[in-house]
Design a protein around this motif. Structure first.
Motif, PDB file in Angstrom:
ATOM      1  N   LYS A   7      70.337  36.703  46.126  1.00 33.71           N
ATOM      2  CA  LYS A   7      70.260  38.230  46.105  1.00 33.71           C
ATOM      3  C   LYS A   7      70.831  38.716  47.248  1.00 33.71           C
ATOM      4  N   VAL A   8      71.410  40.047  47.161  1.00 35.51           N
ATOM      5  CA  VAL A   8      71.891  40.822  47.932  1.00 35.51           C
ATOM      6  C   VAL A   8      71.162  42.392  48.187  1.00 35.51           C
ATOM      7  N   VAL A   9      70.836  42.742  49.525  1.00 33.14           N
ATOM      8  CA  VAL A   9      70.444  43.799  49.464  1.00 33.14           C
ATOM      9  C   VAL A   9      71.407  44.854  50.617  1.00 33.14           C
ATOM     10  N   ALA A  10      71.196  46.275  50.200  1.00 33.85           N
ATOM     11  CA  ALA A  10      72.193  47.226  51.009  1.00 33.85           C
ATOM     12  C   ALA A  10      71.351  48.139  51.831  1.00 33.85           C
ATOM     13  N   VAL A  11      71.836  48.315  53.003  1.00 34.06           N
ATOM     14  CA  VAL A  11      71.043  49.464  53.856  1.00 34.06           C
ATOM     15  C   VAL A  11      72.054  50.342  54.065  1.00 34.06           C
ATOM     16  N   ILE A  12      71.509  51.353  54.224  1.00 31.40           N
ATOM     17  CA  ILE A  12      72.652  52.724  54.384  1.00 31.40           C
ATOM     18  C   ILE A  12      72.046  53.521  55.437  1.00 31.40           C
ATOM     19  N   MET A  42      76.895  63.348  49.596  1.00 30.35           N
ATOM     20  CA  MET A  42      77.465  62.379  50.643  1.00 30.35           C
ATOM     21  C   MET A  42      77.064  60.894  50.349  1.00 30.35           C
ATOM     22  N   VAL A  43      75.671  60.936  50.485  1.00 28.83           N
ATOM     23  CA  VAL A  43      75.017  59.502  50.430  1.00 28.83           C
ATOM     24  C   VAL A  43      75.304  58.764  48.894  1.00 28.83           C
ATOM     25  N   HIS A  44      75.679  59.558  47.893  1.00 31.08           N
ATOM     26  CA  HIS A  44      75.730  59.139  46.672  1.00 31.08           C
ATOM     27  C   HIS A  44      76.914  58.125  46.437  1.00 31.08           C
ATOM     28  N   HIS A  45      77.843  58.319  47.283  1.00 27.34           N
ATOM     29  CA  HIS A  45      79.244  57.627  47.359  1.00 27.34           C
ATOM     30  C   HIS A  45      79.153  56.258  47.811  1.00 27.34           C
ATOM     31  N   PRO A  46      78.379  56.082  49.079  1.00 26.21           N
ATOM     32  CA  PRO A  46      78.134  54.419  49.244  1.00 26.21           C
ATOM     33  C   PRO A  46      77.149  53.965  48.268  1.00 26.21           C
ATOM     34  N   ILE A  47      76.069  54.798  47.876  1.00 20.82           N
ATOM     35  CA  ILE A  47      74.962  54.053  47.138  1.00 20.82           C
ATOM     36  C   ILE A  47      75.795  53.669  45.722  1.00 20.82           C
ATOM     37  N   SER A  48      76.529  54.533  45.097  1.00 22.36           N
ATOM     38  CA  SER A  48      77.153  54.204  43.704  1.00 22.36           C
ATOM     39  C   SER A  48      78.093  52.981  43.994  1.00 22.36           C
ATOM     40  N   HIS A 114      72.367  37.741  51.857  1.00 21.76           N
ATOM     41  CA  HIS A 114      73.283  38.837  52.440  1.00 21.76           C
ATOM     42  C   HIS A 114      72.651  40.210  52.414  1.00 21.76           C
ATOM     43  N   ILE A 115      73.016  41.013  53.587  1.00 24.97           N
ATOM     44  CA  ILE A 115      72.477  42.200  53.945  1.00 24.97           C
ATOM     45  C   ILE A 115      73.725  43.140  54.303  1.00 24.97           C
ATOM     46  N   PHE A 116      74.068  44.156  53.212  1.00 28.01           N
ATOM     47  CA  PHE A 116      75.192  45.131  53.421  1.00 28.01           C
ATOM     48  C   PHE A 116      74.558  46.297  54.395  1.00 28.01           C
ATOM     49  N   LEU A 117      75.366  46.672  55.482  1.00 23.45           N
ATOM     50  CA  LEU A 117      74.801  47.890  56.224  1.00 23.45           C
ATOM     51  C   LEU A 117      75.999  48.733  56.177  1.00 23.45           C
ATOM     52  N   LEU A 118      75.863  49.794  55.945  1.00 18.85           N
ATOM     53  CA  LEU A 118      76.588  51.113  55.742  1.00 18.85           C
ATOM     54  C   LEU A 118      76.250  52.225  56.516  1.00 18.85           C
ATOM     55  N   ASN A 119      77.290  53.023  56.781  1.00 17.38           N
ATOM     56  CA  ASN A 119      76.937  54.383  57.520  1.00 17.38           C
ATOM     57  C   ASN A 119      77.090  55.346  56.476  1.00 17.38           C
ATOM     58  N   CYS A 120      76.371  56.326  56.548  1.00 17.89           N
ATOM     59  CA  CYS A 120      76.040  57.499  55.355  1.00 17.89           C
ATOM     60  C   CYS A 120      77.442  58.419  55.609  1.00 17.89           C
ATOM     61  N   VAL A 180      93.410  49.684  73.294  1.00 18.47           N
ATOM     62  CA  VAL A 180      93.080  48.304  72.924  1.00 18.47           C
ATOM     63  C   VAL A 180      93.946  47.735  71.985  1.00 18.47           C
ATOM     64  N   SER A 181      93.833  48.674  70.863  1.00 19.48           N
ATOM     65  CA  SER A 181      94.228  48.035  69.299  1.00 19.48           C
ATOM     66  C   SER A 181      94.067  49.347  68.703  1.00 19.48           C
ATOM     67  N   ASP A 182      95.221  49.314  67.477  1.00 19.52           N
ATOM     68  CA  ASP A 182      95.063  50.352  66.710  1.00 19.52           C
ATOM     69  C   ASP A 182      94.309  49.816  65.223  1.00 19.52           C
ATOM     70  N   LEU A 183      93.444  48.871  65.413  1.00 15.90           N
ATOM     71  CA  LEU A 183      92.490  48.185  64.638  1.00 15.90           C
ATOM     72  C   LEU A 183      91.108  48.739  64.782  1.00 15.90           C
ATOM     73  N   ILE A 184      90.270  49.575  63.887  1.00 16.57           N
ATOM     74  CA  ILE A 184      89.093  50.289  64.363  1.00 16.57           C
ATOM     75  C   ILE A 184      88.073  49.807  63.411  1.00 16.57           C
ATOM     76  N   ASN A 185      86.811  49.876  63.758  1.00 14.78           N
ATOM     77  CA  ASN A 185      85.580  49.733  63.229  1.00 14.78           C
ATOM     78  C   ASN A 185      85.435  50.750  61.965  1.00 14.78           C
ATOM     79  N   CYS A 186      85.173  50.445  60.756  1.00 16.92           N
ATOM     80  CA  CYS A 186      84.840  51.446  59.816  1.00 16.92           C
ATOM     81  C   CYS A 186      83.405  51.600  59.246  1.00 16.92           C
ATOM     82  N   GLY A 187      82.368  51.060  60.308  1.00 16.92           N
ATOM     83  CA  GLY A 187      81.197  51.251  60.156  1.00 16.92           C
ATOM     84  C   GLY A 187      80.363  50.714  58.657  1.00 16.92           C
ATOM     85  N   VAL A 188      81.008  49.751  58.134  1.00 16.11           N
ATOM     86  CA  VAL A 188      80.684  49.042  57.008  1.00 16.11           C
ATOM     87  C   VAL A 188      80.634  47.639  57.209  1.00 16.11           C
TER      88      VAL A 188
END
Length: 415
Positions: A7-12, A42-48, A114-120, A180-188
């Protein structure tokens, strides 16, 4: 090997009223996560997007808004997606990792693998199933979504270095002063439950350090305990940086769009990005019309079913019209968000603007802006219940709620 029982859960993470101050005046009466982009909160997009994850058991929203502010939305979205969505209210801010740890018993009640962690406040296409697949291949504790940006803008985010072959996270630094780099963290992110052990390790280390230190003055003691509060754990500085280069964290690069929704200007840009994405994911949400029986629609447009739009109006591209909006004859709308219960009278024009709830525009009124999403006055914002009288022009301005404009304004903030 993937098990059908896993099972997988998601946290936003949705933050709270002390956050999102840069989103004013649109967040005065509506929590920022519920502000509509492309006609959906706004939160609907990561939820869907989470709905597309295989074996998804639950979605949790964590924040410190009052529960009543989310009760109605959580109930309706749970019914719509047929997945349990729960809002968990923090007693105080715990940081992105600390909030996860605070509710660890609830998050783990289905024993997820597994646990997904997303920023709204992230706008992207959320490639979650692909991330999960990559994460399983890497066999690490966590995988983070990353993207390449311009070298000039990189220092506004968490910059990182990853192994080009294995994709292992080798170095991570939050908003560095030097490039440092042009690669950045997307918060997902996606984590295994080992993340809780890592967070606990930070808390334990803090407690031990605080106990060992002998501090002479009360002020220094107060500052030490504040900086070393054992239950406030930041994901970036406290987890990602120390674990980089230890074969525990990996990266998954997206080539698609990505934005962080910090200001109303960026929200208007993100609304357009989501409208464009609807063409692929939810074409039924996009309006159509050729100006005969219904309004002329150009490009990507969302119109709520309860809105009344005159057939002679011309709408689009990149327009989102919310519930109970009334659009009169000859109205022209381009690149805008029109919120609930707005009235737009004949021949009014709205370009690159957000029109707040219950506002009204008179005949031949004009509300517009240059459309520079990053500039303070790059878009025009009308707060809730603003009245723009007939033939008044509002350009590159922000108008706070409950104002009546009977003279034209340009590049002003109307308090």
């Amino acid at each position: 090997m993937e098990s059908s029982e896993e099972k997988v859960v998601a946290v936003i993470m949705v933050g709270g009223p002390t956050k999102g101050t840069r989103f004013r005046p649109l967040s005065f009466n509506t929590p920022k996560p519920l502000f509509p982009l492309a006609g959906q909160p706004m939160v609907h997009h990561p939820i869907s997007a989470c709905k597309r994850i295989p074996n998804l058991a639950q979605i949790f929203l964590i924040g410190f808004y009052e529960e009543r502010e989310f009760a109605l939305y959580v109930s309706s979205i749970s019914n719509e997606l047929k997945v349990p969505v729960r809002y968990l209210k923090e007693d105080k801010p715990h940081g992105s990792a600390g909030g996860l740890y605070y509710f660890r018993d609830m998050i783990m009640e289905d024993s997820p693998s597994h646990i997904f962690l997303l920023n709204c406040d992230v706008c992207c296409n959320f490639p979650l199933p692909d991330m999960l697949e990559a994460h399983r291949r890497y066999s690490g504790m966590g995988t983070m979504l990353v993207i390449k940006v311009s070298a000039e803008s990189a220092n506004q985010f968490g910059e990182l270095i990853a192994d080009p072959i294995t994709k292992e996270l080798l170095h991570y630094t939050e908003k560095p002063e030097t490039f440092v780099s042009d690669l950045i963290n997307c918060g997902v992110y996606i984590f295994t439950p080992e993340i809780f052990t890592a967070i606990e390790g930070v808390s334990t280390h803090r407690e031990d350090t605080a106990n060992l230190r002998h501090v002479s003055s009360f002020e220094a003691f107060h500052s030490l305990t504040r900086t070393l509060s054992k239950d406030f754990v930041r994901l970036d500085q406290d987890i990602l940086s120390p674990l980089a280069g230890k074969k525990q964290l990996y990266t998954y690069e997206t080539m698609d769009f990505w934005e962080q929704i910090k200001t109303p200007g960026i929200s208007l840009k993100c609304s357009a990005l989501y409208l464009a994405q609807f063409r692929l994911t939810s074409p039924h949400l996009l309006a159509g019309g050729d100006g005969t029986k219904s309004a002329t629609v150009i490009g990507d447009v969302y119109i709520h079913p309860s809105a009344k739009v005159h057939p002679t109006a011309k709408i689009g591209p990149n327009v989102s019209i919310s519930a109970n909006v009334r659009v009169g004859a000859g109205v022209r709308l381009i690149g805008c968000i029109v919120l609930d219960d707005v009235e737009i009278q004949e021949n009014a024009v709205i370009i690159n603007s957000i029109v707040g709830w219950k506002s009204s525009l008179g005949k031949w009124a004009r509300v517009q802006a240059d459309g520079d999403y990053n500039a303070k006055l790059g878009i025009t914002i009308l707060g809730e219940a603003v009245t723009v009288e007939d033939e008044i022009v509002v350009i590159n301005s922000i108008v706070l709620p409950n104002k009546t404009l009977n003279v034209s304004v340009q590049e002003e903030i109307i308090l």
